[in-house]
Design a protein around this motif. Sequence first.
Motif, mmCIF file in Angstrom:
data_model
loop_
_atom_site.group_PDB
_atom_site.id
_atom_site.type_symbol
_atom_site.label_atom_id
_atom_site.label_comp_id
_atom_site.label_asym_id
_atom_site.label_seq_id
_atom_site.Cartn_x
_atom_site.Cartn_y
_atom_site.Cartn_z
ATOM 1 N N PRO A 1 11.556 8.783 14.470
ATOM 2 C CA PRO A 1 11.341 7.331 14.489
ATOM 3 C C PRO A 1 12.309 6.628 13.537
ATOM 4 C CG PRO A 1 9.633 8.403 13.205
ATOM 5 C CD PRO A 1 10.429 9.501 13.845
ATOM 6 N N ARG A 2 12.744 5.403 13.923
ATOM 7 C CA ARG A 2 13.719 4.675 13.119
ATOM 8 C C ARG A 2 13.462 3.162 13.187
ATOM 9 N NH1 ARG A 2 14.794 9.303 11.814
ATOM 10 N NH2 ARG A 2 16.800 10.365 12.082
ATOM 11 N N PHE A 3 13.369 2.527 12.016
ATOM 12 C CA PHE A 3 13.467 1.073 11.923
ATOM 13 C C PHE A 3 14.946 0.685 11.952
ATOM 14 C CE2 PHE A 3 9.401 1.458 9.346
ATOM 15 C CZ PHE A 3 8.580 0.855 10.288
ATOM 16 N N VAL A 4 15.244 -0.597 12.175
ATOM 17 C CA VAL A 4 16.637 -1.047 12.065
ATOM 18 C C VAL A 4 17.147 -0.816 10.642
ATOM 19 C CG1 VAL A 4 16.693 -2.723 13.947
ATOM 20 C CG2 VAL A 4 15.851 -3.435 11.704
ATOM 21 N N GLU A 5 16.261 -0.978 9.651
ATOM 22 C CA GLU A 5 16.660 -0.724 8.262
ATOM 23 C C GLU A 5 17.093 0.728 8.067
ATOM 24 O OE1 GLU A 5 13.068 -3.630 8.002
ATOM 25 O OE2 GLU A 5 13.780 -1.998 9.313
ATOM 26 N N THR B 1 18.895 4.661 21.355
ATOM 27 C CA THR B 1 17.447 4.508 21.509
ATOM 28 C C THR B 1 16.800 4.593 20.134
ATOM 29 O OG1 THR B 1 17.370 5.456 23.732
ATOM 30 C CG2 THR B 1 15.343 5.547 22.449
ATOM 31 N N THR B 2 15.870 3.676 19.849
ATOM 32 C CA THR B 2 15.091 3.745 18.606
ATOM 33 C C THR B 2 13.607 3.705 18.948
ATOM 34 O OG1 THR B 2 15.126 1.328 18.285
ATOM 35 C CG2 THR B 2 16.873 2.602 17.231
ATOM 36 N N LEU B 3 12.833 4.470 18.205
ATOM 37 C CA LEU B 3 11.374 4.501 18.367
ATOM 38 C C LEU B 3 10.741 3.949 17.089
ATOM 39 C CD1 LEU B 3 9.136 6.966 20.109
ATOM 40 C CD2 LEU B 3 8.675 6.632 17.676
ATOM 41 N N MET C 1 13.024 15.998 27.192
ATOM 42 C CA MET C 1 13.669 16.323 25.923
ATOM 43 C C MET C 1 14.042 15.055 25.143
ATOM 44 S SD MET C 1 16.147 19.524 26.999
ATOM 45 C CE MET C 1 16.754 19.693 25.319
ATOM 46 N N VAL C 2 14.555 14.043 25.837
ATOM 47 C CA VAL C 2 14.999 12.818 25.163
ATOM 48 C C VAL C 2 13.819 12.051 24.569
ATOM 49 C CG1 VAL C 2 16.039 10.539 25.535
ATOM 50 C CG2 VAL C 2 17.122 12.574 26.492
ATOM 51 N N THR C 3 12.728 11.928 25.339
ATOM 52 C CA THR C 3 11.579 11.165 24.832
ATOM 53 C C THR C 3 10.895 11.900 23.688
ATOM 54 O OG1 THR C 3 10.201 12.110 26.606
ATOM 55 C CG2 THR C 3 11.151 9.932 26.981
ATOM 56 N N GLU C 4 10.832 13.219 23.767
ATOM 57 C CA GLU C 4 10.245 13.975 22.656
ATOM 58 C C GLU C 4 11.122 13.908 21.408
ATOM 59 O OE1 GLU C 4 7.687 17.244 25.257
ATOM 60 O OE2 GLU C 4 9.582 17.844 24.314
ATOM 61 N N LEU C 5 12.447 13.941 21.604
ATOM 62 C CA LEU C 5 13.364 13.818 20.472
ATOM 63 C C LEU C 5 13.192 12.465 19.786
ATOM 64 C CD1 LEU C 5 15.770 14.995 18.857
ATOM 65 C CD2 LEU C 5 17.274 13.844 20.510
ATOM 66 N N ALA D 1 4.071 5.514 21.261
ATOM 67 C CA ALA D 1 4.775 4.605 20.351
ATOM 68 C C ALA D 1 5.799 3.845 21.178
ATOM 69 C CB ALA D 1 5.477 5.380 19.239
ATOM 70 N N HIS D 2 6.014 2.581 20.834
ATOM 71 C CA HIS D 2 6.982 1.806 21.628
ATOM 72 C C HIS D 2 8.403 2.093 21.144
ATOM 73 C CE1 HIS D 2 8.470 -1.511 19.015
ATOM 74 N NE2 HIS D 2 7.310 -1.402 18.390
ATOM 75 N N ASN D 3 9.323 2.077 22.081
ATOM 76 C CA ASN D 3 10.732 2.247 21.722
ATOM 77 C C ASN D 3 11.553 1.142 22.352
ATOM 78 O OD1 ASN D 3 10.923 3.034 24.399
ATOM 79 N ND2 ASN D 3 11.096 5.211 23.932
ATOM 80 N N GLN D 4 12.823 1.087 21.989
ATOM 81 C CA GLN D 4 13.682 0.019 22.461
ATOM 82 C C GLN D 4 15.134 0.471 22.454
ATOM 83 O OE1 GLN D 4 11.315 -1.346 19.823
ATOM 84 N NE2 GLN D 4 12.311 0.198 18.583
ATOM 85 N N ARG D 5 15.965 -0.365 23.046
ATOM 86 C CA ARG D 5 17.399 -0.121 23.023
ATOM 87 C C ARG D 5 17.988 -0.820 21.811
ATOM 88 N NH1 ARG D 5 20.100 -1.648 28.458
ATOM 89 N NH2 ARG D 5 18.914 0.191 29.086
ATOM 90 N N GLY D 6 18.766 -0.084 21.034
ATOM 91 C CA GLY D 6 19.413 -0.653 19.861
ATOM 92 C C GLY D 6 20.922 -0.704 20.041
ATOM 93 N N ILE D 7 21.537 -1.710 19.467
ATOM 94 C CA ILE D 7 22.995 -1.843 19.491
ATOM 95 C C ILE D 7 23.502 -1.736 18.063
ATOM 96 C CG2 ILE D 7 24.969 -3.333 20.008
ATOM 97 C CD1 ILE D 7 21.701 -3.829 21.855
#
Length: 310
Positions: free
Chosen positions: A260-264, A186-188, A251-255, A200-206
Amino acid sequence: MKLPDKSGNLSLPPKAERHKLFGSVSPGPKVKPVEKDAMADLQNTKKNFLFDIDAVGIENVKHPIQIESILEPTKQTTIGTFTFTSSIDKDSKGTNMSRFTEQLHEYYSSHSFTLTIEGLKKFTKDLAIRLKQRDATMEVTFPWFFERKGPSSDLAGLNHADATIKVTYHENDRYDIEVALSGTITTLCPCSKEISEYSAHNQRGIVSMRVKLTDQFDQAKTDWKQALLEAAESNASARIHPVLKRPDEKMVTELAYENPRFVEDIVRLVACDLYELDYVQWFEVKCRNEESIHLHDAIASITYDKAREK
């Protein structure tokens, strides 16, 4: 075909007649040899065929395999998708394709084909000998399952990642060993968090990682699957869970909001962890985010070779 009888049942012609109805014909005369030793062997023809071939073989071979893991379940049966190849010189017309699957079945019958680095090193060397070539390569991709518990409830379920092992044997007992893992995180979005009054929007990252192992790698001491998975998940905004109750979800959403993380960011952080593994000689890491507020995906990648430092 006959009409139905008074009971309404069809009276069908014999099966041989039905086959003729749909185009089957009787066998023609046969004059070519039926014994293997008397048959022509075109693949073993020796002549100048202009070019060496880097790799020839078979792919998309599915077969049951057994794998071991440091995470539960520690022993599991799954399905491997194999590619087998070797190089051939220009004076050889081709390779013997049946020898690849012949050896696979022999190993499965006698070893249950548990995937270990040492076992696959022996497999590729034996394959090169069987093919009468100077090298042989085996690559296998398989789903690897691992237990994951909810951070609050401790309720468990199984996640999975796609794992790959590639072993190449070269004459004089030299080997190239690569492993790869593709895991989900998960990335936010840091930008969304920064500019929004709330949320803030989040997404699934691979996260996909491919590494070349050094000759000193010891599978008895290290589970490379778990090491690569940890490199991806520990640098994410949050981990993926198969079972989440409400306290877990909180806990997961607060974490995720706190990390927060960009793909970079992801590829740089994962690269740091891979760099610190002393048994990794070369690595490539990619991240692809399936964006939740765009139709496109976001991507980033890093390739690094420790040998260039010397």
